[in-house]
Design an enzyme around this catalytic site. Sequence first.
Site, mmCIF file in Angstrom:
data_model
loop_
_atom_site.group_PDB
_atom_site.id
_atom_site.type_symbol
_atom_site.label_atom_id
_atom_site.label_comp_id
_atom_site.label_asym_id
_atom_site.label_seq_id
_atom_site.Cartn_x
_atom_site.Cartn_y
_atom_site.Cartn_z
ATOM 1 N N ASN A 7 -74.004 -27.468 45.123
ATOM 2 C CA ASN A 7 -74.348 -26.151 45.668
ATOM 3 C C ASN A 7 -74.031 -25.086 44.613
ATOM 4 O O ASN A 7 -72.876 -24.960 44.174
ATOM 5 C CB ASN A 7 -73.539 -25.920 46.952
ATOM 6 C CG ASN A 7 -73.838 -24.573 47.581
ATOM 7 O OD1 ASN A 7 -73.906 -23.571 46.897
ATOM 8 N ND2 ASN A 7 -74.010 -24.542 48.880
ATOM 9 N N HIS A 10 -72.556 -19.982 44.096
ATOM 10 C CA HIS A 10 -71.579 -19.091 43.460
ATOM 11 C C HIS A 10 -71.922 -18.726 42.016
ATOM 12 O O HIS A 10 -71.308 -17.835 41.439
ATOM 13 C CB HIS A 10 -70.167 -19.648 43.622
ATOM 14 C CG HIS A 10 -69.800 -19.662 45.083
ATOM 15 N ND1 HIS A 10 -69.841 -18.511 45.849
ATOM 16 C CD2 HIS A 10 -69.488 -20.665 45.924
ATOM 17 C CE1 HIS A 10 -69.528 -18.816 47.100
ATOM 18 N NE2 HIS A 10 -69.317 -20.120 47.171
ATOM 19 N N HIS A 43 -78.045 -21.783 49.498
ATOM 20 C CA HIS A 43 -78.065 -21.203 50.835
ATOM 21 C C HIS A 43 -78.675 -19.804 50.726
ATOM 22 O O HIS A 43 -78.068 -18.911 50.128
ATOM 23 C CB HIS A 43 -76.624 -21.127 51.369
ATOM 24 C CG HIS A 43 -76.519 -20.618 52.773
ATOM 25 N ND1 HIS A 43 -75.316 -20.585 53.447
ATOM 26 C CD2 HIS A 43 -77.438 -20.123 53.636
ATOM 27 C CE1 HIS A 43 -75.507 -20.090 54.655
ATOM 28 N NE2 HIS A 43 -76.785 -19.793 54.796
ATOM 29 N N ARG A 45 -79.006 -16.772 52.380
ATOM 30 C CA ARG A 45 -78.406 -16.113 53.553
ATOM 31 C C ARG A 45 -79.270 -14.936 53.985
ATOM 32 O O ARG A 45 -79.965 -14.325 53.169
ATOM 33 C CB ARG A 45 -76.992 -15.628 53.212
ATOM 34 C CG ARG A 45 -76.003 -16.754 52.955
ATOM 35 C CD ARG A 45 -74.606 -16.182 52.802
ATOM 36 N NE ARG A 45 -74.129 -15.680 54.063
ATOM 37 C CZ ARG A 45 -73.252 -16.312 54.841
ATOM 38 N NH1 ARG A 45 -72.741 -17.464 54.467
ATOM 39 N NH2 ARG A 45 -72.879 -15.787 55.979
ATOM 40 N N ARG A 49 -76.619 -12.216 50.045
ATOM 41 C CA ARG A 49 -75.446 -11.821 49.251
ATOM 42 C C ARG A 49 -75.340 -12.570 47.922
ATOM 43 O O ARG A 49 -74.703 -12.100 47.004
ATOM 44 C CB ARG A 49 -74.152 -11.990 50.053
ATOM 45 C CG ARG A 49 -73.754 -13.411 50.299
ATOM 46 C CD ARG A 49 -72.376 -13.498 50.905
ATOM 47 N NE ARG A 49 -72.350 -13.056 52.275
ATOM 48 C CZ ARG A 49 -71.466 -13.489 53.181
ATOM 49 N NH1 ARG A 49 -70.536 -14.341 52.820
ATOM 50 N NH2 ARG A 49 -71.496 -13.084 54.425
ATOM 51 N N GLU A 70 -80.351 -24.568 52.352
ATOM 52 C CA GLU A 70 -79.553 -24.286 53.556
ATOM 53 C C GLU A 70 -80.031 -22.962 54.121
ATOM 54 O O GLU A 70 -80.200 -21.986 53.379
ATOM 55 C CB GLU A 70 -78.070 -24.147 53.197
ATOM 56 C CG GLU A 70 -77.398 -25.445 52.835
ATOM 57 C CD GLU A 70 -75.960 -25.210 52.396
ATOM 58 O OE1 GLU A 70 -75.480 -24.060 52.427
ATOM 59 O OE2 GLU A 70 -75.317 -26.181 51.995
ATOM 60 N N THR A 101 -69.781 -20.487 55.428
ATOM 61 C CA THR A 101 -70.174 -21.058 56.721
ATOM 62 C C THR A 101 -68.931 -21.602 57.429
ATOM 63 O O THR A 101 -68.302 -22.528 56.953
ATOM 64 C CB THR A 101 -71.198 -22.199 56.492
ATOM 65 O OG1 THR A 101 -72.116 -21.783 55.503
ATOM 66 C CG2 THR A 101 -71.912 -22.526 57.776
ATOM 67 N N GLU A 151 -75.304 -33.308 58.536
ATOM 68 C CA GLU A 151 -74.256 -33.107 57.528
ATOM 69 C C GLU A 151 -72.986 -32.750 58.296
ATOM 70 O O GLU A 151 -72.932 -31.740 59.003
ATOM 71 C CB GLU A 151 -74.636 -31.980 56.560
ATOM 72 C CG GLU A 151 -73.540 -31.767 55.513
ATOM 73 C CD GLU A 151 -73.963 -30.821 54.392
ATOM 74 O OE1 GLU A 151 -75.155 -30.826 54.008
ATOM 75 O OE2 GLU A 151 -73.098 -30.082 53.894
ATOM 76 N N HIS A 196 -68.485 -29.265 52.695
ATOM 77 C CA HIS A 196 -67.688 -28.060 52.898
ATOM 78 C C HIS A 196 -66.220 -28.301 52.553
ATOM 79 O O HIS A 196 -65.567 -29.125 53.182
ATOM 80 C CB HIS A 196 -67.779 -27.490 54.314
ATOM 81 C CG HIS A 196 -67.662 -25.989 54.282
ATOM 82 N ND1 HIS A 196 -66.461 -25.366 54.104
ATOM 83 C CD2 HIS A 196 -68.596 -25.019 54.335
ATOM 84 C CE1 HIS A 196 -66.670 -24.066 54.072
ATOM 85 N NE2 HIS A 196 -67.963 -23.822 54.189
HETATM 86 N N1 PXP Z 1 -72.631 -27.762 53.061
HETATM 87 C C1 PXP Z 1 -72.938 -26.652 53.780
HETATM 88 C C2 PXP Z 1 -73.834 -26.799 54.949
HETATM 89 C C3 PXP Z 1 -72.449 -25.381 53.393
HETATM 90 O O1 PXP Z 1 -72.767 -24.292 54.127
HETATM 91 C C4 PXP Z 1 -71.642 -25.277 52.239
HETATM 92 C C5 PXP Z 1 -71.167 -23.941 51.793
HETATM 93 O O2 PXP Z 1 -72.227 -23.162 51.402
HETATM 94 C C6 PXP Z 1 -71.370 -26.452 51.524
HETATM 95 C C7 PXP Z 1 -71.845 -27.689 51.964
HETATM 96 C C8 PXP Z 1 -70.548 -26.426 50.279
HETATM 97 O O3 PXP Z 1 -69.238 -26.046 50.571
HETATM 98 P P1 PXP Z 1 -68.233 -25.757 49.388
HETATM 99 O O4 PXP Z 1 -68.792 -24.613 48.613
HETATM 100 O O5 PXP Z 1 -66.954 -25.444 50.098
HETATM 101 O O6 PXP Z 1 -68.161 -27.023 48.572
#
Ligand code: PXP
Length: 245
Positions: A7, A10, A43, A45, A49, A70, A101, A151, A196
């Site tokens: 992901n 960031h 994601h 959003r 953001r 996402e 999330t 997931e 997550h």
């Molecule tokens: N899976 C989902 C559905 C998420 O919303 C997120 C956060 O955006 C992640 C995985 C990844 O989480 P993390 O950034 O804490 O690894």
Amino acid sequence: MIKLGVNIDHIATLRQARKEGVPSVVEAALACEKAGADGITVHLREDRRHIQDYDVYSLREILNSKLNLEMAATDEMLSIALDVKPNSVCLVPEKREELTTEGGLDVKNNKENLASIVSRLKKAGILVSIFIDPDLDQVASSSEIGTDCVELHTGKYSLLFKESGLDSLDCKNEIKRITKASKEARREKLILNAGHGLDYENIDQICKIHGMNEFNIGFSIISKAIFTGIEKAIFNMKSLIERNS
Ligand code: PXP
């Protein structure tokens, strides 16, 4: 071996701090792929953001692996997804004030709306995943509305791991809850993903849960990459997954 979706939200968080185009989300995605990521997750959003609409379109063009989008289960996001046609969509809950999330989607109490979104995405050839808490009712409801994949939310596990340690009763119970939900997902013939809060310390236990298809990991990998570079951060995570699966 369990697949790794990275992901890269960031990277966009940092770019949006100045809005001067760097660091590039596309460049980051290509570096992730080069380092062995099996897919890229972003994601989009509702408040935009971090990831912007143009990121999703650019990634769709340049990725050699898979794009996992996402998104909240809204009409606006559905129409973007149907236009972009990512390889997969993961439906997530969204609250404006949250930092990330916070919980899984409540499928059990929103079956009608979600079933229609799942069906429209599937008709467009998009694989559908739903981000849920590791709860048996939520797994059963997800299966009922025809999703391909769930997931499982590992956020509570990762917090307990950090605050109370792996040997604490609470953490052990949460692992049991994820294991049970995983078993139910497999019984329902759903593809099983997790994500997550997964990081270099807490990943081992989740790898040991039978039947995992893919992890989606963002924050820990991007944080590590600041010091080691993206390629090493991904290589190290993949090695841990390989060692434990
Ligand atoms: N899976 C989902 C559905 C998420 O919303 C997120 C956060 O955006 C992640 C995985 C990844 O989480 P993390 O950034 O804490 O690894």
